[in-house]
Write a protein that holds these residues in place. Structure first.
Motif, PDB file in Angstrom:
ATOM      1  N   GLY A 123     -13.898  -9.183 -20.343  1.00  0.00           N
ATOM      2  CA  GLY A 123     -13.455  -7.849 -20.719  1.00  0.00           C
ATOM      3  C   GLY A 123     -13.373  -6.951 -19.507  1.00  0.00           C
ATOM      4  N   PRO A 124     -12.951  -5.700 -19.703  1.00  0.00           N
ATOM      5  CA  PRO A 124     -12.876  -4.751 -18.591  1.00  0.00           C
ATOM      6  C   PRO A 124     -14.267  -4.467 -18.027  1.00  0.00           C
ATOM      7  CG  PRO A 124     -11.659  -3.959 -20.513  1.00  0.00           C
ATOM      8  CD  PRO A 124     -12.487  -5.109 -20.972  1.00  0.00           C
ATOM      9  N   ARG A 125     -14.355  -4.359 -16.711  1.00  0.00           N
ATOM     10  CA  ARG A 125     -15.639  -4.097 -16.061  1.00  0.00           C
ATOM     11  C   ARG A 125     -15.455  -3.084 -14.932  1.00  0.00           C
ATOM     12  NH1 ARG A 125     -16.732  -6.632 -20.000  1.00  0.00           N
ATOM     13  NH2 ARG A 125     -18.129  -8.447 -20.181  1.00  0.00           N
ATOM     14  N   SER A 126     -16.456  -2.232 -14.762  1.00  0.00           N
ATOM     15  CA  SER A 126     -16.527  -1.383 -13.579  1.00  0.00           C
ATOM     16  C   SER A 126     -16.972  -2.268 -12.423  1.00  0.00           C
ATOM     17  CB  SER A 126     -17.539  -0.244 -13.800  1.00  0.00           C
ATOM     18  OG  SER A 126     -17.631   0.565 -12.655  1.00  0.00           O
ATOM     19  N   LEU A 127     -16.215  -2.262 -11.337  1.00  0.00           N
ATOM     20  CA  LEU A 127     -16.435  -3.209 -10.247  1.00  0.00           C
ATOM     21  C   LEU A 127     -17.102  -2.550  -9.058  1.00  0.00           C
ATOM     22  CD1 LEU A 127     -12.959  -5.026 -10.236  1.00  0.00           C
ATOM     23  CD2 LEU A 127     -15.003  -5.589 -11.575  1.00  0.00           C
ATOM     24  N   GLY A 128     -18.112  -3.199  -8.513  1.00  0.00           N
ATOM     25  CA  GLY A 128     -18.699  -2.742  -7.263  1.00  0.00           C
ATOM     26  C   GLY A 128     -20.181  -2.423  -7.357  1.00  0.00           C
ATOM     27  N   ALA A 129     -20.778  -2.280  -6.182  1.00  0.00           N
ATOM     28  CA  ALA A 129     -22.168  -1.867  -6.037  1.00  0.00           C
ATOM     29  C   ALA A 129     -22.207  -0.664  -5.105  1.00  0.00           C
ATOM     30  CB  ALA A 129     -23.006  -3.004  -5.469  1.00  0.00           C
ATOM     31  N   LEU A 130     -23.056   0.305  -5.418  1.00  0.00           N
ATOM     32  CA  LEU A 130     -23.098   1.575  -4.688  1.00  0.00           C
ATOM     33  C   LEU A 130     -24.263   1.598  -3.700  1.00  0.00           C
ATOM     34  CD1 LEU A 130     -22.355   4.574  -4.188  1.00  0.00           C
ATOM     35  CD2 LEU A 130     -23.812   5.125  -6.165  1.00  0.00           C
ATOM     36  N   TYR A 131     -23.961   1.941  -2.449  1.00  0.00           N
ATOM     37  CA  TYR A 131     -24.960   2.257  -1.438  1.00  0.00           C
ATOM     38  C   TYR A 131     -24.768   3.725  -1.070  1.00  0.00           C
ATOM     39  CZ  TYR A 131     -25.864  -2.727  -0.827  1.00  0.00           C
ATOM     40  OH  TYR A 131     -26.205  -4.040  -1.037  1.00  0.00           O
ATOM     41  N   GLY A 179     -12.056  -1.694 -13.252  1.00  0.00           N
ATOM     42  CA  GLY A 179     -11.149  -1.981 -12.142  1.00  0.00           C
ATOM     43  C   GLY A 179     -10.415  -3.289 -12.304  1.00  0.00           C
ATOM     44  N   ASN A 180     -10.933  -4.154 -13.179  1.00  0.00           N
ATOM     45  CA  ASN A 180     -10.292  -5.466 -13.358  1.00  0.00           C
ATOM     46  C   ASN A 180      -9.329  -5.453 -14.529  1.00  0.00           C
ATOM     47  OD1 ASN A 180     -12.227  -5.229 -15.393  1.00  0.00           O
ATOM     48  ND2 ASN A 180     -12.659  -7.417 -15.428  1.00  0.00           N
ATOM     49  N   LEU A 181      -8.496  -6.459 -14.584  1.00  0.00           N
ATOM     50  CA  LEU A 181      -7.610  -6.687 -15.725  1.00  0.00           C
ATOM     51  C   LEU A 181      -7.957  -8.075 -16.277  1.00  0.00           C
ATOM     52  CD1 LEU A 181      -4.169  -5.437 -14.336  1.00  0.00           C
ATOM     53  CD2 LEU A 181      -5.630  -4.280 -15.991  1.00  0.00           C
ATOM     54  N   PRO A 182      -8.628  -8.140 -17.429  1.00  0.00           N
ATOM     55  CA  PRO A 182      -9.018  -9.438 -17.972  1.00  0.00           C
ATOM     56  C   PRO A 182      -7.850 -10.406 -18.146  1.00  0.00           C
ATOM     57  CG  PRO A 182     -10.167  -7.686 -19.122  1.00  0.00           C
ATOM     58  CD  PRO A 182      -9.163  -7.025 -18.234  1.00  0.00           C
ATOM     59  N   ALA A 183      -6.656  -9.890 -18.435  1.00  0.00           N
ATOM     60  CA  ALA A 183      -5.492 -10.761 -18.587  1.00  0.00           C
ATOM     61  C   ALA A 183      -5.116 -11.426 -17.265  1.00  0.00           C
ATOM     62  CB  ALA A 183      -4.303  -9.956 -19.119  1.00  0.00           C
TER      63      ALA A 183
END
Length: 355
Positions: free
Chosen positions: A345-353, A335-339
């Motif tokens: 680097g690119p990462r999946s963002l968030g925590a799941l409930y 979900g992020n843009l490292p630039a």
């Protein structure tokens, strides 16, 4: 989504395949909750207890908006894949200390009350990877506002302003520019008891104080290169008061704060994308006619537009962005843009409930 302006909660029903909003509800915070969230932006007594209660209250406010939204659109909960929930930022310190960002929200309580999988804490993973955790909307802006072969800038005017740079060659940049509404809102609340300066009308009665403007623009953070992000940790009324002089009329200060907001954006755009010919504005500040006119005057040759002219009303863009980020999480996509953020680097963002 509830942003730095603390004006309440915007909820959207978002079709991730069509990149379209199919429903929208706004609900203001209660005065008591808004005051407490504002107070929690600064150190105070019994913070852990107060923050926990505020996180519960934010979750309940979000759950109420979800219920209203589903009822208004006739949508069963079972048809919603996930609920992307930003929470309320009360501290944002990605650079100092050990690097952290805090968005108050009890995700477990929200999942319990909404009956939908909740994806929240969307900024922390980027910070953990060495990034700013903000802004996160440029990837979404690219998806909905990007134009092949054209350099386009998208501007969110919330409490803080942030730019997304959508380059013609496919590159995407973005960063926070400085204060948008947070100082203007705080100043008019103090002097006139109003939540915001509707259409910049009060600012229009004053004159820009050149000495004060120069002092405000001398803030070292404004001269930092991207990646960078900020919030009420820096730009608050105490910061302003340190730069005021005796005898300055309140309406003149308000006019100067509007000029500051416009200059921060214009200076940043000229420095980072001088070839831009289109600026698409969203957020509450895009409804401030005086601010929009000043932006247009400071950016000759740039068409300053509202996102509504591109089919997405100004008060729906950021909530749609976090729904889009939740969809990215569900699909296990970055979900992020490292630039933009400076993350490793690119990462999946968030925590799941889970519901």
């Amino acid at each position: 989504m509830s942003g730095t302006s603390l004006d309440g909660v915007d909820g959207v029903l978002f079709d991730a395949d069509a990149l379209a909003v199919t429903g929208h509800v706004h609900a203001p915070f209660s005065h008591a909750l808004r005051d407490e969230l504002l107070a929690l932006n600064s150190p105070g007594d019994n913070e852990l207890h107060r923050a926990a209660l505020a996180a519960n209250a934010v979750a309940r406010a979000y759950a109420d908006v979800v219920s209203q939204l589903l009822e208004a659109t006739g949508t069963p909960r079972t048809q919603v894949a996930a609920l992307g929930a930003h929470g309320q930022t009360v501290r944002h310190r990605p650079d100092g200390f050990d690097g952290y960002t805090t968005q108050l929200l009890n995700g477990a309580l929200l999942a319990e009350q909404a009956g939908i999988d909740v994806i929240c804490d969307l900024r922390s993973r980027d910070v953990a990877a060495g990034g700013q955790g903000a802004p996160l909307v440029p990837a979404f802006h690219r998806a909905v506002f990007g134009a092949q072969g054209q350099d386009v800038a998208a501007l969110n005017l919330g409490g803080i302003s942030n730019l997304s740079l959508l380059f013609a060659d496919g590159r995407t940049g973005g960063f926070d520019c400085g204060p948008a509404n947070c100082l203007m809102d705080g100043w008019i609340a103090r002097h006139r008891g109003l939540a915001y300066d509707a259409d910049g009308a009060w600012a229009a009665t004053g004159q820009v104080l050149s000495g004060l403007l120069a002092a405000l623009l001398a803030e070292p953070w404004l001269a930092l290169p991207p990646p960078k992000s900020t919030g009420r940790d820096l730009f608050h009324l105490g910061w302003l008061e340190q730069r005021l002089s005796d005898g300055q009329a309140p309406q003149d200060v308000q006019a100067t704060l509007l000029e500051l907001s416009a200059r921060c954006v214009a200076d940043a755009l000229k420095a980072q994308m001088p070839q831009a010919r289109t600026l698409i504005a969203c957020g509450g500040g895009a409804l401030n006619g005086a601010l929009m006119r000043r932006l247009a005057a400071l950016l000759p040759g740039v068409a300053v537009q509202s996102s509504a002219e591109r089919g997405l009303p100004v008060d729906q863009v950021e909530a749609a962005a976090f729904a889009w980020l939740a969809h990215r999480f569900v699909e296990r996509l970055p979900g992020n843009l490292p630039a933009v953020t400076g993350a490793a680097g690119p990462r999946s963002l968030g925590a799941l409930y889970p519901a």
